[in-house]
Motif scaffolding. Structure first.
Motif, PDB file in Angstrom:
ATOM      1  N   ALA A   1      15.802   1.966  21.840  1.00  0.00           N
ATOM      2  CA  ALA A   1      14.916   1.035  22.538  1.00  0.00           C
ATOM      3  C   ALA A   1      13.719   1.814  23.060  1.00  0.00           C
ATOM      4  CB  ALA A   1      15.641   0.357  23.684  1.00  0.00           C
ATOM      5  N   CYS A   2      12.637   1.084  23.278  1.00  0.00           N
ATOM      6  CA  CYS A   2      11.431   1.696  23.817  1.00  0.00           C
ATOM      7  C   CYS A   2      10.739   0.682  24.719  1.00  0.00           C
ATOM      8  CB  CYS A   2      10.506   2.121  22.681  1.00  0.00           C
ATOM      9  SG  CYS A   2       9.114   3.128  23.233  1.00  0.00           S
ATOM     10  N   SER A   3      10.283   1.131  25.874  1.00  0.00           N
ATOM     11  CA  SER A   3       9.633   0.248  26.832  1.00  0.00           C
ATOM     12  C   SER A   3       8.187   0.674  27.059  1.00  0.00           C
ATOM     13  CB  SER A   3      10.377   0.275  28.168  1.00  0.00           C
ATOM     14  OG  SER A   3       9.643  -0.414  29.158  1.00  0.00           O
ATOM     15  N   ALA A   4       7.282  -0.277  26.869  1.00  0.00           N
ATOM     16  CA  ALA A   4       5.873  -0.017  27.168  1.00  0.00           C
ATOM     17  C   ALA A   4       5.662   0.018  28.676  1.00  0.00           C
ATOM     18  CB  ALA A   4       4.987  -1.089  26.541  1.00  0.00           C
TER      19      ALA A   4
ATOM     20  N   LEU B   1       8.605   5.238  15.207  1.00  0.00           N
ATOM     21  CA  LEU B   1       8.571   3.815  14.899  1.00  0.00           C
ATOM     22  C   LEU B   1       8.556   2.980  16.186  1.00  0.00           C
ATOM     23  CD1 LEU B   1      10.875   2.177  12.259  1.00  0.00           C
ATOM     24  CD2 LEU B   1      10.697   1.206  14.505  1.00  0.00           C
ATOM     25  N   ALA B   2       9.460   3.272  17.098  1.00  0.00           N
ATOM     26  CA  ALA B   2       9.590   2.492  18.333  1.00  0.00           C
ATOM     27  C   ALA B   2       8.389   2.664  19.259  1.00  0.00           C
ATOM     28  CB  ALA B   2      10.873   2.889  19.063  1.00  0.00           C
ATOM     29  N   VAL B   3       7.956   3.888  19.439  1.00  0.00           N
ATOM     30  CA  VAL B   3       6.824   4.153  20.339  1.00  0.00           C
ATOM     31  C   VAL B   3       5.549   3.539  19.790  1.00  0.00           C
ATOM     32  CG1 VAL B   3       5.363   5.979  21.300  1.00  0.00           C
ATOM     33  CG2 VAL B   3       7.861   6.210  21.378  1.00  0.00           C
ATOM     34  N   THR B   4       5.324   3.671  18.501  1.00  0.00           N
ATOM     35  CA  THR B   4       4.128   3.093  17.884  1.00  0.00           C
ATOM     36  C   THR B   4       4.101   1.580  18.058  1.00  0.00           C
ATOM     37  OG1 THR B   4       4.065   4.868  16.251  1.00  0.00           O
ATOM     38  CG2 THR B   4       2.826   2.888  15.732  1.00  0.00           C
TER      39      THR B   4
END
Length: 122
Positions: free
Chosen positions: A9-12, A37-40
């Protein structure tokens, strides 16, 4: 298994990336690719991005956002995920195979072993 199993998971909002420790045995190159992939994706559309497996081992990508997040691009997130499904098709297929072989089969073996123990205890 009764619920989805989060791969990453990735949170902006928090500007953080999370890889489930259960998948730490994945090769470093794949872990790095998942992070990119997630960060982009979260940099492009905002919100929170997750990759998770369902009960049969299919891998799903989704995004969510806080209720009043007017910068979140919901339409863009769906388009980006669709684009990633094509661009990373081989990676996603390999991750599903990995999950079915190493995670689901281990759980099935543990369940069978527990059932056998229960049967001998009668």
């Amino acid at each position: 298994m009764k619920e989805e199993q989060i791969l990453c998971a990735c949170s902006a909002y928090e500007q953080k990336y999370y890889l489930n420790p259960r998948f730490a045995s994945l090769p470093q190159q794949i872990q790095d690719e998942l992070q990119i992939l997630a960060v982009t994706l979260t940099e492009d559309v905002g919100g929170v991005f997750t990759m998770e497996y369902d009960d049969d081992g299919s891998l799903y990508m989704s995004t969510t956002a806080k209720e009043n997040d007017f910068l979140y691009d919901e339409i863009g997130s769906h388009l980006k995920i669709k684009q990633y499904r094509v661009k990373y098709a081989e990676l996603l297929e390999n991750l599903e195979t990995y999950y079915r072989l190493f995670i689901l089969s281990d759980e099935a073996e543990r369940k069978t072993a527990l059932e056998e123990l229960d049967d001998t205890g009668d």
